[in-house]
Design a protein around this motif. Structure first.
Motif, PDB file in Angstrom:
ATOM      1  N   TYR A   8      21.837  36.886  37.872  1.00  0.00           N
ATOM      2  CA  TYR A   8      22.647  36.843  39.081  1.00  0.00           C
ATOM      3  C   TYR A   8      23.956  36.095  38.829  1.00  0.00           C
ATOM      4  O   TYR A   8      24.093  35.343  37.866  1.00  0.00           O
ATOM      5  N   ARG A   9      24.893  36.292  39.751  1.00  0.00           N
ATOM      6  CA  ARG A   9      26.183  35.607  39.669  1.00  0.00           C
ATOM      7  C   ARG A   9      26.709  35.402  41.086  1.00  0.00           C
ATOM      8  O   ARG A   9      26.200  35.990  42.050  1.00  0.00           O
ATOM      9  N   MET A  10      27.737  34.561  41.196  1.00  0.00           N
ATOM     10  CA  MET A  10      28.395  34.334  42.484  1.00  0.00           C
ATOM     11  C   MET A  10      29.874  34.631  42.325  1.00  0.00           C
ATOM     12  O   MET A  10      30.464  34.334  41.280  1.00  0.00           O
ATOM     13  N   LEU A  11      30.478  35.202  43.362  1.00  0.00           N
ATOM     14  CA  LEU A  11      31.918  35.372  43.356  1.00  0.00           C
ATOM     15  C   LEU A  11      32.580  34.001  43.392  1.00  0.00           C
ATOM     16  O   LEU A  11      32.041  33.038  43.951  1.00  0.00           O
ATOM     17  N   ASP A  12      33.771  33.912  42.795  1.00  0.00           N
ATOM     18  CA  ASP A  12      34.434  32.620  42.652  1.00  0.00           C
ATOM     19  C   ASP A  12      34.584  31.894  43.987  1.00  0.00           C
ATOM     20  O   ASP A  12      34.309  30.696  44.099  1.00  0.00           O
ATOM     21  N   THR A  13      35.039  32.618  45.010  1.00  0.00           N
ATOM     22  CA  THR A  13      35.307  31.973  46.295  1.00  0.00           C
ATOM     23  C   THR A  13      34.017  31.468  46.932  1.00  0.00           C
ATOM     24  O   THR A  13      33.992  30.384  47.530  1.00  0.00           O
ATOM     25  N   VAL A  14      32.960  32.223  46.805  1.00  0.00           N
ATOM     26  CA  VAL A  14      31.669  31.803  47.355  1.00  0.00           C
ATOM     27  C   VAL A  14      31.142  30.589  46.585  1.00  0.00           C
ATOM     28  O   VAL A  14      30.608  29.639  47.177  1.00  0.00           O
ATOM     29  N   ARG A  15      31.293  30.623  45.264  1.00  0.00           N
ATOM     30  CA  ARG A  15      30.843  29.487  44.458  1.00  0.00           C
ATOM     31  C   ARG A  15      31.660  28.229  44.785  1.00  0.00           C
ATOM     32  O   ARG A  15      31.125  27.119  44.848  1.00  0.00           O
ATOM     33  N   GLU A  16      32.977  28.398  44.989  1.00  0.00           N
ATOM     34  CA  GLU A  16      33.825  27.254  45.341  1.00  0.00           C
ATOM     35  C   GLU A  16      33.353  26.604  46.636  1.00  0.00           C
ATOM     36  O   GLU A  16      33.308  25.377  46.752  1.00  0.00           O
ATOM     37  N   TYR A  17      32.981  27.438  47.598  1.00  0.00           N
ATOM     38  CA  TYR A  17      32.493  26.887  48.868  1.00  0.00           C
ATOM     39  C   TYR A  17      31.197  26.118  48.630  1.00  0.00           C
ATOM     40  O   TYR A  17      30.999  25.023  49.175  1.00  0.00           O
ATOM     41  N   ILE A  29      42.914  42.186  30.064  1.00  0.00           N
ATOM     42  CA  ILE A  29      42.846  41.741  31.457  1.00  0.00           C
ATOM     43  C   ILE A  29      42.447  40.278  31.479  1.00  0.00           C
ATOM     44  O   ILE A  29      41.398  39.903  30.934  1.00  0.00           O
ATOM     45  N   LEU A  30      43.276  39.445  32.096  1.00  0.00           N
ATOM     46  CA  LEU A  30      42.958  38.034  32.314  1.00  0.00           C
ATOM     47  C   LEU A  30      42.619  37.876  33.791  1.00  0.00           C
ATOM     48  O   LEU A  30      43.497  37.985  34.648  1.00  0.00           O
ATOM     49  N   ASP A  31      41.358  37.630  34.079  1.00  0.00           N
ATOM     50  CA  ASP A  31      40.888  37.615  35.462  1.00  0.00           C
ATOM     51  C   ASP A  31      40.703  36.184  35.967  1.00  0.00           C
ATOM     52  O   ASP A  31      40.097  35.356  35.293  1.00  0.00           O
ATOM     53  N   SER A  32      41.231  35.901  37.146  1.00  0.00           N
ATOM     54  CA  SER A  32      41.114  34.594  37.801  1.00  0.00           C
ATOM     55  C   SER A  32      41.863  33.513  37.020  1.00  0.00           C
ATOM     56  O   SER A  32      41.273  32.582  36.473  1.00  0.00           O
ATOM     57  N   CYS A  33      43.179  33.627  37.005  1.00  0.00           N
ATOM     58  CA  CYS A  33      44.028  32.730  36.209  1.00  0.00           C
ATOM     59  C   CYS A  33      44.494  31.493  36.968  1.00  0.00           C
ATOM     60  O   CYS A  33      45.073  30.594  36.353  1.00  0.00           O
ATOM     61  N   GLU A  34      44.268  31.435  38.266  1.00  0.00           N
ATOM     62  CA  GLU A  34      44.963  30.435  39.084  1.00  0.00           C
ATOM     63  C   GLU A  34      44.715  28.990  38.668  1.00  0.00           C
ATOM     64  O   GLU A  34      45.588  28.132  38.820  1.00  0.00           O
ATOM     65  N   HIS A  35      43.542  28.681  38.119  1.00  0.00           N
ATOM     66  CA  HIS A  35      43.261  27.289  37.753  1.00  0.00           C
ATOM     67  C   HIS A  35      43.702  26.956  36.332  1.00  0.00           C
ATOM     68  O   HIS A  35      43.585  25.801  35.904  1.00  0.00           O
ATOM     69  N   LEU A  36      44.240  27.955  35.622  1.00  0.00           N
ATOM     70  CA  LEU A  36      44.684  27.743  34.239  1.00  0.00           C
ATOM     71  C   LEU A  36      46.038  28.419  34.015  1.00  0.00           C
ATOM     72  O   LEU A  36      46.277  29.024  32.972  1.00  0.00           O
ATOM     73  N   GLU A  89      37.090  37.005  31.561  1.00  0.00           N
ATOM     74  CA  GLU A  89      36.853  36.315  32.830  1.00  0.00           C
ATOM     75  C   GLU A  89      37.070  34.822  32.617  1.00  0.00           C
ATOM     76  O   GLU A  89      36.367  34.189  31.829  1.00  0.00           O
ATOM     77  N   LEU A  90      38.024  34.263  33.332  1.00  0.00           N
ATOM     78  CA  LEU A  90      38.407  32.873  33.116  1.00  0.00           C
ATOM     79  C   LEU A  90      37.750  31.906  34.093  1.00  0.00           C
ATOM     80  O   LEU A  90      37.832  30.691  33.894  1.00  0.00           O
ATOM     81  N   SER A  91      37.108  32.403  35.121  1.00  0.00           N
ATOM     82  CA  SER A  91      36.500  31.489  36.094  1.00  0.00           C
ATOM     83  C   SER A  91      35.446  30.566  35.478  1.00  0.00           C
ATOM     84  O   SER A  91      35.280  29.441  35.952  1.00  0.00           O
ATOM     85  N   PRO A  92      34.719  30.976  34.407  1.00  0.00           N
ATOM     86  CA  PRO A  92      33.756  30.037  33.826  1.00  0.00           C
ATOM     87  C   PRO A  92      34.386  28.865  33.084  1.00  0.00           C
ATOM     88  O   PRO A  92      33.683  27.911  32.746  1.00  0.00           O
TER      89      PRO A  92
END
Length: 704
Positions: free
Chosen positions: A338-347, A123-130, A79-82
């Protein structure tokens, strides 16, 4: 608490369990399964691309789970979002694969050496920022590893040659067959989630449900958020409010003020609508929670997010409300987290910035983890050690973010103190490379003298010793000794002796090492990080005696450490003491004692996920077992040990003595069994997972 970093090279990898039902996507799932099937798909790089919230990760994980049997060496999710800093993607992959590498080699070399000849899916998840880092890593891995396949999710493709791209569209609202008796996948998902919220959609209301789904463009995340609102609104109220809130598709298409493609703006608007429906304090907590990386617990949320109108006692109830609205999700693996989905956290991040609270809340996050790291070091040499190890593993992403934040601040004293504490914990919990990275950054700025700098210098030297970089260790030893004298701390000065004496012992200068280590003053052992270093001074002395064949002296010193370890309640030094005692017992000819000691050492190392320590003890156990006449068991133990050494990147720590001992053991086992029988047993051990291997070695698997 589940183990998140220790090696488990079985064929299950690290796919998380599904916690909610999977709706629709039959065609996309079949397409992706075929692409990932080595017997069908030709592309080795498969990308699932689409707007945020469209369900890329869920589809990828579902497809990967369906083809898991085709990858006997695992399906591994990174998971790459962190990650917030470039240059860490390869390190994140290495940690995903649970490679406890203790060398200074390029990470890409470590990964490819371990993965060579293995059939696995990464699996490389959430690659858009890297994207650039992901493209570089994917190209390098695919070029070197013919049996590897990579599946990635991103809002953009990597644009590499041979990339098979699945553009994931929102869920269809209407039936694909045109049968009016059926509903599209979007409506099916919405109605299922509505039922979960306690508001089943009646047959007569299907048209209204379909209208809601159309207004949300069939985007799964938007549908889930809307369905969660049915706990407070009727379906008609939900439809009315959505209709009043969301602009028309034409407005989105002609707007020049929105960001991103229309569907992305639809999702952002839907999240914004969910935000508007939240109570003011719920919105504020949502924004403040966005500072967490990799998850959080309620207690930590209370400490970081409370303040102003958010009273600490309100946090738990507000958090429950956000969970009920699907804005915060329970962690699928770790309970009470707990955790937040990337899009929700971005908001939430955007809202936090708009509120003008970004710097203040990030400072509270940084200060919380600085206190946590300080407390962990203060209690490391106590009975809390194992609990602290588990805490460090669970909070690794937040510690990383806090260290990066501290290093970006002008206060170099605070930065080096935090890096020193976190670096010490990471060094003892297996994150050697991240410890090296943060310590090098902190120490490069010539921080002011004090406890923090001394601990940072000690931790950096201790990392170098474990990495086998003895030349660097000698340099850090000198700097640490100078800092300890400048600080005027007798205990810190004793701790610094470990760096110099350990470096001498591991480079074969045994007489010098013994002189340096034996001369260290015997002070009362402290409960903190430097107290742990005090025990390591004596461990290094015992090791030097073992390497010289002075078994009685080695055992006497190691026994002192074991006694002190038990008195303190710690087990890191104690496990190494058990290993050295077992080495001495074997040298003295007491084989039963050596076997028992080696098993005890393996169990102790396993508690702290110390792969290198467990591997050392496994080699010793194999030597003792064959000396006791059980060559069959020794062959399997050697296979288990090899599996663990592969994960460290440095077989036998590159020590000539340990390599020679391991080779002698193997030759002796082959002599007893013959090559064919030896290979059978050895490969059986090599095929075991980490947990199976540890259980077999310690006798838990067969009662021995």
């Amino acid at each position: 608490m589940p183990d998140t970093t220790h090696p488990n090279p079985g064929n299950l990898g690290n796919l998380p369990p599904e916690t909610r039902s999977f709706v629709g996507r039959r065609a996309e799932l079949a397409r992706l399964r075929a692409a990932l099937d080595p017997g069908v798909g030709r592309a080795r790089l498969v990308s699932v691309v689409g707007v945020g919230g469209v369900g890329k990760t869920r589809l990828a994980l579902r497809a990967a789970a369906r083809v898991r049997d085709a990858y006997p060496d695992g399906v591994w999710l990174t998971e790459l979002s962190p990650l917030h800093t470039e240059g860490l993607v390869d390190l994140a992959v290495m940690e995903t694969l649970r490679l406890a590498d203790q060398s200074t080699r390029p990470v890409i070399d470590v990964i490819t050496e371990w993965a060579d000849g293995r059939r696995l899916l990464l699996i490389l998840d959430s690659c858009e920022h890297l994207l650039a880092d992901c493209a570089k890593l994917a190209a390098a891995l695919l070029a070197r590893l013919p049996d590897l396949r990579i599946l990635l999710t991103s809002r953009e493709r990597l644009a590499l040659p041979g990339e098979d791209v699945l553009h994931l569209e929102p869920l269809p609202v209407d039936s694909r067959t045109g049968d009016l008796a059926e509903v599209g996948d979007a409506v099916a998902l919405f109605t299922e989630r509505a039922a979960a919220a306690g508001r089943p959609v009646a047959e007569a209301d299907r048209a209204t449900a379909a209208a809601v789904c159309r207004r949300l463009d069939g985007i799964p995340l938007a549908l889930e958020l809307a369905a969660a609102r049915l706990a407070d609104l009727t379906l008609d109220e939900l439809h009315t409010r959505l209709d009043a809130r969301l602009p028309s598709p034409l407005d989105l298409l002609v707007s020049d003020t929105g960001e991103g493609p229309p569907r992305h703006r639809t999702l952002r608007t839907a999240i914004g609508w969910s935000h508007e429906l939240c109570a003011p304090l719920e919105r504020l907590l949502w924004a403040r929670l966005s500072v967490f990386t990799g998850g959080f617990c309620a207690e930590t949320a209370q400490q970081v997010c409370a303040g102003g109108p958010l009273a600490p006692e309100r946090i738990a109830g507000l958090l429950d409300r956000l969970v009920a609205q699907s804005l915060v999700l329970p962690d699928p693996v770790i309970s009470a987290r707990y955790r937040m989905l990337d899009t929700v956290r971005e908001y939430g991040t955007d809202w936090l910035y708009a509120l003008g609270e970004d710097r203040a809340v990030r400072r509270r996050h940084r200060e919380h983890y600085a206190r946590l790291a300080h407390q962990g070091c203060a209690e490391w040499n106590t009975g809390r050690q194992v609990a602290w190890c588990e805490r460090v593993l669970t909070e690794h992403a937040n510690f990383r973010a806090a260290v990066e934040s501290a290093l970006a601040e002008p206060d170099r004293g605070a930065a080096v103190e935090m890096a020193g504490h976190v670096g010490f914990l990471w060094r003892h919990c297996g994150y050697l490379r991240e410890a090296q990275h943060c310590l090098d950054q902190a120490l490069a700025a010539d921080p002011p003298p004090g406890h923090g700098r001394t601990l940072a210098l000690w931790s950096r030297g201790a990392v170098a010793i474990l990495q086998g970089d003895q030349e660097a260790a000698a340099n850090w030893a000198l700097r640490c000794a100078d800092a300890a004298r400048e600080q005027g701390s007798p205990v810190a000065q004793v701790a610094a002796v470990y760096l110099r004496g350990g470096q001498l012992a591991l480079t074969g200068r045994l007489a010098e090492a013994i002189d340096v280590l034996a001369a260290a003053p015997r002070l009362t052992v402290q409960d903190d990080a430097f107290g742990a270093a005090q025990l390591q001074v004596r461990l290094a002395l015992s090791l030097a005696h073992v390497l010289r064949g002075e078994y009685e002296r080695a055992r006497a010193v190691a026994d002192e450490v074991r006694t002190a370890s038990r008195r303190q309640g710690e087990c890191w030094a104690g496990a190494y003491a058990d290993y050295l005692i077992a080495e001495a017992d074997l040298g003295r000819g007491d084989i039963p004692a050596a076997i028992l000691g080696a098993r005890t050492s393996i169990a102790g190392h396993a508690l702290l996920h110390n792969t290198a320590g467990a591997a050392m003890s496994l080699d010793l156990l194999a030597t003792a077992v064959v000396a006791g006449g059980d060559a069959h068991r020794a062959a399997r133990l050697l296979g288990i040990g090899t599996r663990l050494w592969e994960l460290t990147g440095r077989a036998q720590l590159d020590s000539p003595d340990l390599i020679a001992t391991r080779r002698t053991c193997e030759l002796r086992v082959r002599e007893h069994l013959g090559d064919t029988v030896y290979e059978t047993g050895y490969r059986a051990g090599l095929a075991m997972s980490y947990d199976e291997g540890i259980a077999y070695a310690t006798g838990r698997a067969d009662g021995r």
